[in-house]
Design a protein around this motif. Sequence first.
Motif, mmCIF file in Angstrom:
data_model
loop_
_atom_site.group_PDB
_atom_site.id
_atom_site.type_symbol
_atom_site.label_atom_id
_atom_site.label_comp_id
_atom_site.label_asym_id
_atom_site.label_seq_id
_atom_site.Cartn_x
_atom_site.Cartn_y
_atom_site.Cartn_z
ATOM 1 N N ALA A 406 0.824 -1.207 0.000
ATOM 2 C CA ALA A 406 0.000 0.000 0.000
ATOM 3 C C ALA A 406 0.858 1.256 0.000
ATOM 4 O O ALA A 406 0.564 2.232 -0.709
ATOM 5 C CB ALA A 406 -0.931 -0.010 1.205
ATOM 6 N N LEU A 407 1.920 1.245 0.783
ATOM 7 C CA LEU A 407 2.826 2.403 0.814
ATOM 8 C C LEU A 407 3.482 2.633 -0.539
ATOM 9 O O LEU A 407 3.589 3.770 -1.009
ATOM 10 C CB LEU A 407 3.908 2.186 1.870
ATOM 11 N N ALA A 408 3.934 1.553 -1.160
ATOM 12 C CA ALA A 408 4.629 1.682 -2.440
ATOM 13 C C ALA A 408 3.713 2.254 -3.515
ATOM 14 O O ALA A 408 4.171 2.952 -4.425
ATOM 15 C CB ALA A 408 5.176 0.324 -2.876
ATOM 16 N N ARG A 409 2.410 1.964 -3.419
ATOM 17 C CA ARG A 409 1.467 2.440 -4.438
ATOM 18 C C ARG A 409 0.846 3.794 -4.088
ATOM 19 O O ARG A 409 0.083 4.348 -4.884
ATOM 20 C CB ARG A 409 0.348 1.415 -4.633
ATOM 21 N N ALA A 410 1.151 4.312 -2.913
ATOM 22 C CA ALA A 410 0.548 5.580 -2.490
ATOM 23 C C ALA A 410 1.016 6.735 -3.364
ATOM 24 O O ALA A 410 2.147 6.748 -3.862
ATOM 25 C CB ALA A 410 0.896 5.854 -1.032
ATOM 26 N N GLU A 411 0.137 7.704 -3.564
ATOM 27 C CA GLU A 411 0.484 8.927 -4.291
ATOM 28 C C GLU A 411 0.684 10.031 -3.263
ATOM 29 O O GLU A 411 -0.275 10.516 -2.653
ATOM 30 C CB GLU A 411 -0.617 9.284 -5.288
ATOM 31 N N LEU A 412 1.936 10.412 -3.063
ATOM 32 C CA LEU A 412 2.329 11.409 -2.066
ATOM 33 C C LEU A 412 3.057 12.520 -2.798
ATOM 34 O O LEU A 412 4.267 12.464 -2.995
ATOM 35 C CB LEU A 412 3.225 10.763 -0.994
ATOM 36 N N HIS A 413 2.329 13.528 -3.211
ATOM 37 C CA HIS A 413 2.867 14.529 -4.118
ATOM 38 C C HIS A 413 3.015 15.896 -3.453
ATOM 39 O O HIS A 413 2.074 16.372 -2.807
ATOM 40 C CB HIS A 413 1.955 14.677 -5.338
#
Length: 675
Positions: A406-413
Motif C-alpha cells: 500500500a505504501l509503495a502504491r501511495a500517491e504522495l505529491h
Amino acid sequence: MINRLLVANRGEITRRVFATCRALGVETVAVHSDADADAPFVAEADQAVRLPGDTPSETYLRVDLILDAARRSGADAVHPGYGFLAENAEFAAAVTDAGLTWVGPPAKVIAAMGDKLAAKSLLAEAGVPMLPSWTDTDDVTDFPVLVKASAGGGGRGMRIVRDAAGLAEAVASAGREAAAAFGDGTVFVERYVERGRHVEVQIFGDTHGTVAALGVRECSIQRRHQKIIEEAPGVVSAEVRERLHEAAVAAGQAVDYVGAGTVEFLLAPDGAIYFLEMNTRLQVEHPVTELTAAGGLDLVRLQLLVAEGAALPADAQSPSAHGCAIEVRLCAEEPAQGFRPATGVLHRFAIPGVDCEFGGLQRAGLRLDSGVVDGSVVGVHYDSMLAKLIAWAPTRAEAARALAGALARAELHGVSTNRDLLVRVLRSPEFDAVEIDTGFLDRHPEVFAPLVPAERLPLFALAGALASAAGRRADAKVLAGLPSGWRNVPAVAQVARFTGPDGEIEIRYRLDRRGGLAEWSTEPGSTDTLTVALVEATRDRVVLNVDGVRRAYRVHRVGSEVFVDGPDGAASLVELPRFPLPTAELAAGSLLAPLPGAVTRVHVEVGQRVAAGDLLLTLEAMKLEHPVLAPTDGVVAELPVPAGGQVRTGAVLAVIDGASAPSDPAPSNPEEDPR
C-alpha cells in the motif's frame, strides 16, 4: 457524563478522538492556530476556537487560552491528545480546578512520571528493574551511554555517547534541544545497551483500583531515537511477556494510575528487561493494540468512560492477541538531506486499499489515521508526522507485505516523505526474521536507498514528458487531430529537461505519424539500451512497453512539478523551461538552509579556517537541532545570519572559500605518501 469535549491538540490525534466522540454522541471542540485554520481537524469539529498565532508556544501550549476556549465553547471536558500538554501536570490541574473533566491520569501522577529521574527512583522501590544512571557526568566511566532528557519524549534530547571525549557536548546539545521542545533542559546519563530492543506495555487504570496490562508492542525500528515502525503483539516469548506485564502493572499500581498509559522497557539480548519511562497518555502507536485485541478495543472510548468514573470493563482488562498489526509513521522528510523535516503543499495524498480511518477494522485490511488531505500545507511549526498507516492480518508476514504494498502504491505529491525507507524496512529479510533492535537502521544502510534506482529515472522522465505533450495536445485549439508530439519535420526530436533527485535529466524522443514512439534517448544515457514502445499516453497516464514488459505510469502535474508513480516506485521531477531566464549566481561555497528555521548558535567566525566536517552553525526547525557542517576545507568568508536569526529554505547560511585552504604538504618520507 461528558457532553462536549475539547481536544487540546491538533492533527491526526484530534481527528482520532473526534471519530470516537461521533460514535458516542459527544460534541467536539477544536482549538487551532492561524497556521491550522484550514486543517481537516478544524473542519470536522462541531465548534472551533482560534488561538491567535502560529507557533506552539503562542497557541497550543497556552493553558490560559485553551481554558478560555473551553469556557467560550461550553465544553465540559478536555482531552489532551498526545504531545503538547498531554504530560503537563500543571495543565491537568488547571483543567480540574476549572471544574472540567480531565481525560487523563491525575496531575500528581503526571508530575511523578514526567520527571524521569524521580520516576526511576520511585519505581525502583516498587521492584521495577532499572538501568544504572547518573546525573553528574564526572561519575560516568562506563561507555557507551545514552544522554536523555528528564522531561518529554519522542526522541528529543537524546544522544548516544561512546567515549568520554564527546560527553560534554552531547549533554549540552541534548539540554538545548530538550529546553526548546519541553521547556526543561534537565538531562541525565543512562547506560546504553547494544542490540537492545524497545518494547512497551499498554496499561489502563480506573478510579476503582484496577490497573491492567493490555498487551506488548514492539517499537525497535527507530531513527534519531524516534519510532517509525511499531507492531503488536510484541514478538517475545510467553515468559518475557509475563515479566513485562507484571513490571508494567507494578509501575501503574505504584502511582495509582488512572487512564491510558504506556510503560516502556529495554529488552536486552540476554532477555533482561529494564524500565525506560512511563508515558502518561495515549501513545501514537495505540492502533496496533486496538486492532490485535480479540473482540476489539477502542482506547479513546475507554479513556472517556474511565474519566466519567466508570470501571474498566472486565472484557478489556486482559484481551487475548488476535492476528498481527503493524503501523508506520509517514513523515514529511527529505531523504536526500539526512531525513530533515520537509515542508510544502501536499498536492495529493492518496493511499489505495484503505478499509477504514481512525478505527473499526477487525479483519484483514488497512487503517489510516491521517492529519492531512489533498492541499494540506506542511509548515515548520509542528511535528513532521503526516499520518499513520496500519495493516492487520492473521500473520506478521502478511501484515508487513500488505503494508509495504500500500505504501509503495501511495500517491504522495508535493512534500518529500520517508515512504521509501519504510517500504524497504518492511520488505527486508531481517525484519521478516525479527532480527531487529534499536540499532537496526545503523546496521542496514541499504534500506535508505530509494525505491526507484537512478538508472530507472529516465523512464519516469520519459513518461512525464509524454504525459505533458499529451496534455498540451488535448488542450490544443488548432490542429487538434494531430497525434501528441508529432512534428512536421519528423527527423527532429522533441526535447524535455527535468531536474530530479540525482540532478538533471534530458529526454529526447521522436514520434511517428501514428503517434508511436519511433526512438528515444536520454542524457545521461544509462537506459538507452532499453527497447521502449509507447502503448498509450494521456495527461495523467502513460503506458510503456519496456523490453517486452508493459509498465503503467500515473502522472500528476502541478505547475512545473511532475509527479510520476510507476510500478517500482515514484519520482518527483521539475520540468525545466526551454528558454530559462537568467538568475543571480550564488557565491562558490555557499551553504543554503535546507528548511525554514532559526539559527540558534554560530560556532565559527568570519576569517576562521575550517576543515571539512567542522560544525559551522546550528539550525533549529520542527523542534530538532540540525548541524550545518563545512563541506570542504577552507576559510569562512561570510556568515550572513547571526544567532537568533530566522531563515527561509534556500537562504545562505555561510560561505566557505575553498580556494583559501592550503594545499596538502608533501610527505617527508616518500613511502608515507598515501597516494
